[in-house]
Structure formats: C-alpha cells, structure tokens
Design a protein around this motif. Sequence first.
Motif, PDB file in Angstrom:
ATOM      1  N   ASN A   9      24.275  44.753 -92.531  1.00 46.27           N
ATOM      2  CA  ASN A   9      24.980  45.901 -91.946  1.00 46.27           C
ATOM      3  C   ASN A   9      26.035  45.349 -90.978  1.00 46.27           C
ATOM      4  O   ASN A   9      25.694  44.873 -89.904  1.00 46.27           O
ATOM      5  CB  ASN A   9      23.972  46.783 -91.200  1.00 46.27           C
ATOM      6  CG  ASN A   9      24.651  47.890 -90.414  1.00 46.27           C
ATOM      7  OD1 ASN A   9      25.823  48.197 -90.637  1.00 46.27           O
ATOM      8  ND2 ASN A   9      23.914  48.488 -89.498  1.00 46.27           N
ATOM      9  N   LYS A  11      28.294  46.891 -89.352  1.00 43.75           N
ATOM     10  CA  LYS A  11      28.673  47.825 -88.266  1.00 43.75           C
ATOM     11  C   LYS A  11      30.199  47.867 -88.137  1.00 43.75           C
ATOM     12  O   LYS A  11      30.888  47.708 -89.124  1.00 43.75           O
ATOM     13  CB  LYS A  11      27.979  47.420 -86.963  1.00 43.75           C
ATOM     14  CG  LYS A  11      26.483  47.170 -87.172  1.00 43.75           C
ATOM     15  CD  LYS A  11      25.736  47.052 -85.891  1.00 43.75           C
ATOM     16  CE  LYS A  11      24.296  46.674 -86.197  1.00 43.75           C
ATOM     17  NZ  LYS A  11      23.433  46.739 -85.056  1.00 43.75           N
ATOM     18  N   HIS A  97      20.562  55.076 -89.553  1.00 50.29           N
ATOM     19  CA  HIS A  97      20.540  53.921 -88.653  1.00 50.29           C
ATOM     20  C   HIS A  97      20.388  54.406 -87.205  1.00 50.29           C
ATOM     21  O   HIS A  97      20.932  55.440 -86.834  1.00 50.29           O
ATOM     22  CB  HIS A  97      21.819  53.096 -88.813  1.00 50.29           C
ATOM     23  CG  HIS A  97      21.730  51.783 -88.108  1.00 50.29           C
ATOM     24  ND1 HIS A  97      21.964  51.657 -86.764  1.00 50.29           N
ATOM     25  CD2 HIS A  97      21.383  50.548 -88.557  1.00 50.29           C
ATOM     26  CE1 HIS A  97      21.780  50.390 -86.419  1.00 50.29           C
ATOM     27  NE2 HIS A  97      21.429  49.700 -87.486  1.00 50.29           N
ATOM     28  N   GLU A  99      21.742  53.607 -84.541  1.00 49.96           N
ATOM     29  CA  GLU A  99      22.998  53.852 -83.801  1.00 49.96           C
ATOM     30  C   GLU A  99      23.599  55.203 -84.196  1.00 49.96           C
ATOM     31  O   GLU A  99      24.195  55.890 -83.367  1.00 49.96           O
ATOM     32  CB  GLU A  99      23.982  52.692 -84.055  1.00 49.96           C
ATOM     33  CG  GLU A  99      23.540  51.443 -83.309  1.00 49.96           C
ATOM     34  CD  GLU A  99      23.897  50.141 -83.980  1.00 49.96           C
ATOM     35  OE1 GLU A  99      24.793  50.120 -84.859  1.00 49.96           O
ATOM     36  OE2 GLU A  99      23.274  49.114 -83.644  1.00 49.96           O
ATOM     37  N   GLU A 169      13.213  49.755 -88.545  1.00 47.63           N
ATOM     38  CA  GLU A 169      13.974  49.034 -87.535  1.00 47.63           C
ATOM     39  C   GLU A 169      13.579  49.511 -86.143  1.00 47.63           C
ATOM     40  O   GLU A 169      14.114  50.524 -85.656  1.00 47.63           O
ATOM     41  CB  GLU A 169      15.469  49.254 -87.732  1.00 47.63           C
ATOM     42  CG  GLU A 169      15.988  48.786 -89.066  1.00 47.63           C
ATOM     43  CD  GLU A 169      17.489  48.512 -89.001  1.00 47.63           C
ATOM     44  OE1 GLU A 169      17.876  47.368 -89.245  1.00 47.63           O
ATOM     45  OE2 GLU A 169      18.243  49.427 -88.668  1.00 47.63           O
ATOM     46  N   ALA A 173      14.329  46.220 -80.968  1.00 47.16           N
ATOM     47  CA  ALA A 173      14.575  44.884 -81.536  1.00 47.16           C
ATOM     48  C   ALA A 173      15.977  44.762 -82.137  1.00 47.16           C
ATOM     49  O   ALA A 173      16.356  43.697 -82.600  1.00 47.16           O
ATOM     50  CB  ALA A 173      13.528  44.581 -82.610  1.00 47.16           C
ATOM     51  N   ILE A 174      16.759  45.847 -82.119  1.00 51.10           N
ATOM     52  CA  ILE A 174      18.070  45.807 -82.767  1.00 51.10           C
ATOM     53  C   ILE A 174      19.125  45.268 -81.820  1.00 51.10           C
ATOM     54  O   ILE A 174      19.387  45.856 -80.769  1.00 51.10           O
ATOM     55  CB  ILE A 174      18.476  47.201 -83.292  1.00 51.10           C
ATOM     56  CG1 ILE A 174      17.511  47.634 -84.396  1.00 51.10           C
ATOM     57  CG2 ILE A 174      19.907  47.185 -83.816  1.00 51.10           C
ATOM     58  CD1 ILE A 174      17.821  48.985 -84.978  1.00 51.10           C
ATOM     59  N   GLY A 175      19.705  44.143 -82.199  1.00 52.30           N
ATOM     60  CA  GLY A 175      20.788  43.544 -81.419  1.00 52.30           C
ATOM     61  C   GLY A 175      20.347  43.025 -80.059  1.00 52.30           C
ATOM     62  O   GLY A 175      21.172  42.692 -79.218  1.00 52.30           O
ATOM     63  N   GLY A 213      14.139  45.408 -90.038  1.00 52.37           N
ATOM     64  CA  GLY A 213      15.402  45.109 -89.356  1.00 52.37           C
ATOM     65  C   GLY A 213      15.208  45.036 -87.860  1.00 52.37           C
ATOM     66  O   GLY A 213      14.470  45.839 -87.275  1.00 52.37           O
ATOM     67  N   GLY A 214      15.864  44.082 -87.247  1.00 55.63           N
ATOM     68  CA  GLY A 214      15.773  43.923 -85.790  1.00 55.63           C
ATOM     69  C   GLY A 214      15.777  42.459 -85.437  1.00 55.63           C
ATOM     70  O   GLY A 214      14.731  41.814 -85.467  1.00 55.63           O
ATOM     71  N   SER A 215      16.989  41.932 -85.166  1.00 53.25           N
ATOM     72  CA  SER A 215      17.158  40.527 -84.746  1.00 53.25           C
ATOM     73  C   SER A 215      16.563  39.517 -85.728  1.00 53.25           C
ATOM     74  O   SER A 215      15.998  38.502 -85.308  1.00 53.25           O
ATOM     75  CB  SER A 215      16.594  40.324 -83.332  1.00 53.25           C
ATOM     76  OG  SER A 215      17.297  41.138 -82.408  1.00 53.25           O
ATOM     77  N   LEU A 234      17.027  44.179 -93.221  1.00 55.59           N
ATOM     78  CA  LEU A 234      18.342  44.762 -92.936  1.00 55.59           C
ATOM     79  C   LEU A 234      18.856  43.980 -91.729  1.00 55.59           C
ATOM     80  O   LEU A 234      18.222  43.963 -90.668  1.00 55.59           O
ATOM     81  CB  LEU A 234      18.218  46.254 -92.635  1.00 55.59           C
ATOM     82  CG  LEU A 234      19.517  47.018 -92.346  1.00 55.59           C
ATOM     83  CD1 LEU A 234      20.543  46.834 -93.461  1.00 55.59           C
ATOM     84  CD2 LEU A 234      19.246  48.509 -92.186  1.00 55.59           C
ATOM     85  N   ILE A 235      19.983  43.325 -91.930  1.00 59.78           N
ATOM     86  CA  ILE A 235      20.435  42.326 -90.967  1.00 59.78           C
ATOM     87  C   ILE A 235      21.725  42.794 -90.300  1.00 59.78           C
ATOM     88  O   ILE A 235      22.682  43.156 -91.000  1.00 59.78           O
ATOM     89  CB  ILE A 235      20.723  40.974 -91.688  1.00 59.78           C
ATOM     90  CG1 ILE A 235      19.653  40.654 -92.763  1.00 59.78           C
ATOM     91  CG2 ILE A 235      20.893  39.848 -90.685  1.00 59.78           C
ATOM     92  CD1 ILE A 235      18.260  40.486 -92.240  1.00 59.78           C
ATOM     93  N   GLY A 236      21.780  42.753 -88.973  1.00 61.14           N
ATOM     94  CA  GLY A 236      22.998  43.124 -88.255  1.00 61.14           C
ATOM     95  C   GLY A 236      23.805  41.884 -87.900  1.00 61.14           C
ATOM     96  O   GLY A 236      24.546  41.338 -88.707  1.00 61.14           O
ATOM     97  N   GLY A 237      23.626  41.411 -86.668  1.00 56.22           N
ATOM     98  CA  GLY A 237      24.424  40.293 -86.151  1.00 56.22           C
ATOM     99  C   GLY A 237      24.489  39.081 -87.069  1.00 56.22           C
ATOM    100  O   GLY A 237      25.573  38.515 -87.285  1.00 56.22           O
TER     101      GLY A 237
HETATM  102  C1  PEP Z   1      20.764  46.552 -87.496  1.00 55.97           C
HETATM  103  O1  PEP Z   1      21.659  47.007 -86.792  1.00 55.97           O
HETATM  104  O2  PEP Z   1      20.406  47.162 -88.516  1.00 55.97           O
HETATM  105  C2  PEP Z   1      20.145  45.307 -87.084  1.00 55.97           C
HETATM  106  C3  PEP Z   1      18.980  44.995 -87.584  1.00 55.97           C
HETATM  107  O3  PEP Z   1      20.820  44.545 -86.155  1.00 55.97           O
HETATM  108  P1  PEP Z   1      20.416  43.078 -85.621  1.00 55.97           P
HETATM  109  O4  PEP Z   1      20.002  42.254 -86.815  1.00 55.97           O
HETATM  110  O5  PEP Z   1      21.654  42.555 -84.979  1.00 55.97           O
HETATM  111  O6  PEP Z   1      19.291  43.289 -84.681  1.00 55.97           O
END
Ligand code: PEP
Length: 252
Positions: A9, A11, A97, A99, A169, A173-175, A213-215, A234-237
Amino acid sequence: MRKQIVAGNWKMNNDVKETKSLLKNINKGIKKMSLKNKKVIVAPSFTNLNTAISVTKNSKIKVAAQNMNAAKNGAFTGEVSANMLKSLKVKTVILGHSERRAYFGENDAVLKEKVDSALAQNMKIIFCFGEELSDRKDNNHFKLVESQIKNGLFHLPESAWKRIVLAYEPVWAIGTGETASPEQAQEMHAFIRKTLSEQYTPELAENISILYGGSVKPANAKEIFSKADVDGGLIGGAALKADDFLAIIAAL
Ligand code: PEP
C-alpha cells in the motif's frame, strides 16, 4: 488452498517517475523468484494507476487501488468509481484501511456500501480492519474486530467471499515501527477464521486469505508469515523500497 499474498500500500507516495522506477526494480527482482501460489500486489495512488498498469503489463505484479467511491457516477467532486478503475484494468481495491476510517470518516456503513459497489462491478477487495491500542488495552480487540467484519461483510452471500481477502491491521502497529508479535497476529487470525466458520462454513473460513499489516519489514516478515493462519502481509512503509519489498515477498 488459500493464496499467499504480499500487497504494498503506497499511500500518498510516489509521482509518475518514482512509480515507474520502483515498479521496474520490483519487476526485476520478481523475475528471479518462483511465485507458485503466491500473489504480489501494489496499490499506488489514483494518479499512478495507469502508469503502474502499463509498467506491469507483462509482469507477475497485480495493481490495486487504495480506495473508491460507492456511487456509480455523478456529482462527487474528487472521487473515483469502481467503473473508472475497471476501465483502467484495475480489478482490486483496498477498502477499510484505518487511515480511511480515521481521517475520512469511513465507518462500517460507508464501507458496507463500498463493498457492495465493488462486488457489483466484479472487483476483488482487500478489506482492512483492526483495533486501536485503547481497544487492546481494554481487552476489547476481539469484539471490535468481529464487529468490523460483521458490519462490513456479513451481509454477503457465501459466493461473494471468493472475491475477498481480509487484512488484519492493528492500528497501533501501522507506521509506528511497533509490530504485533507473531503470536498476537496468529491469535487474531485464528479468531477471525473461527468467526467466519461460525457465520458461514468451515470451508469458507479455511479458504480465505488473511493478511497481517502493521510495520512488517524484511527482519520480521518470515516469522509473522510462518504462522499457520497468516497468509501474507499488507505492507506500507517497506513497500516503498524495492529491496525491502522483494525481501518481504521472498519471506512468504
Ligand atoms: C499499512 O498502512 O497498511 C501498513 C501496514 O503500514 P506499515 O507497514 O508502514 O505499518
């Protein structure tokens, strides 16, 4: 057999040039991997979907949108419909999501409408949900997650679920750099499967892919993905750097 998935993701990151460069680098790495029963998805912003679709045309990467409006068309300035996404050949959308829930007022009722609209257009959905830290501290996380799934998805007939992937998620733990422990992820995923089994059937619960998902990072992906009820992430950063994203895919 359920699919193993890594979805990135992006963003509100990357312009057209950066989108091309990141996808070319991911593509290069993915070519060397065997992706049997594994799926790789990236979700760029709306403005980069067309570019992403064309750069990934002959690759194993699938492109998803990060959001959509429930309406078919009309006076909704700044919004994008499922039909518009489909016209770009984008067949998957992330909904719910944290956010979107927190900053754009997307509650369960709004999400239910979006789910119905996406399914009516034959799209696939990555449906996100998860508790806040306060819910976990109050030991309310199971109830909260159950209600998010129930309110957003339990009106669906069994047949619709083949188009749905779940993404647990935890918001805390997100971001944040703070990851749920593999045991916490497994515990929640097992609970989700049990809830689905009770509402629908054990077969449906067994066959649905549930992402965490979450870091998630290269350093922790393998341990999280090794848990029996975790089917990927599900991967953000970490999805914004080709090497990190590729290392996470390799950990599947
Ligand atoms: C996300 O926003 O879905 C997410 C999991 O972000 P991050 O991996 O950066 O925590």
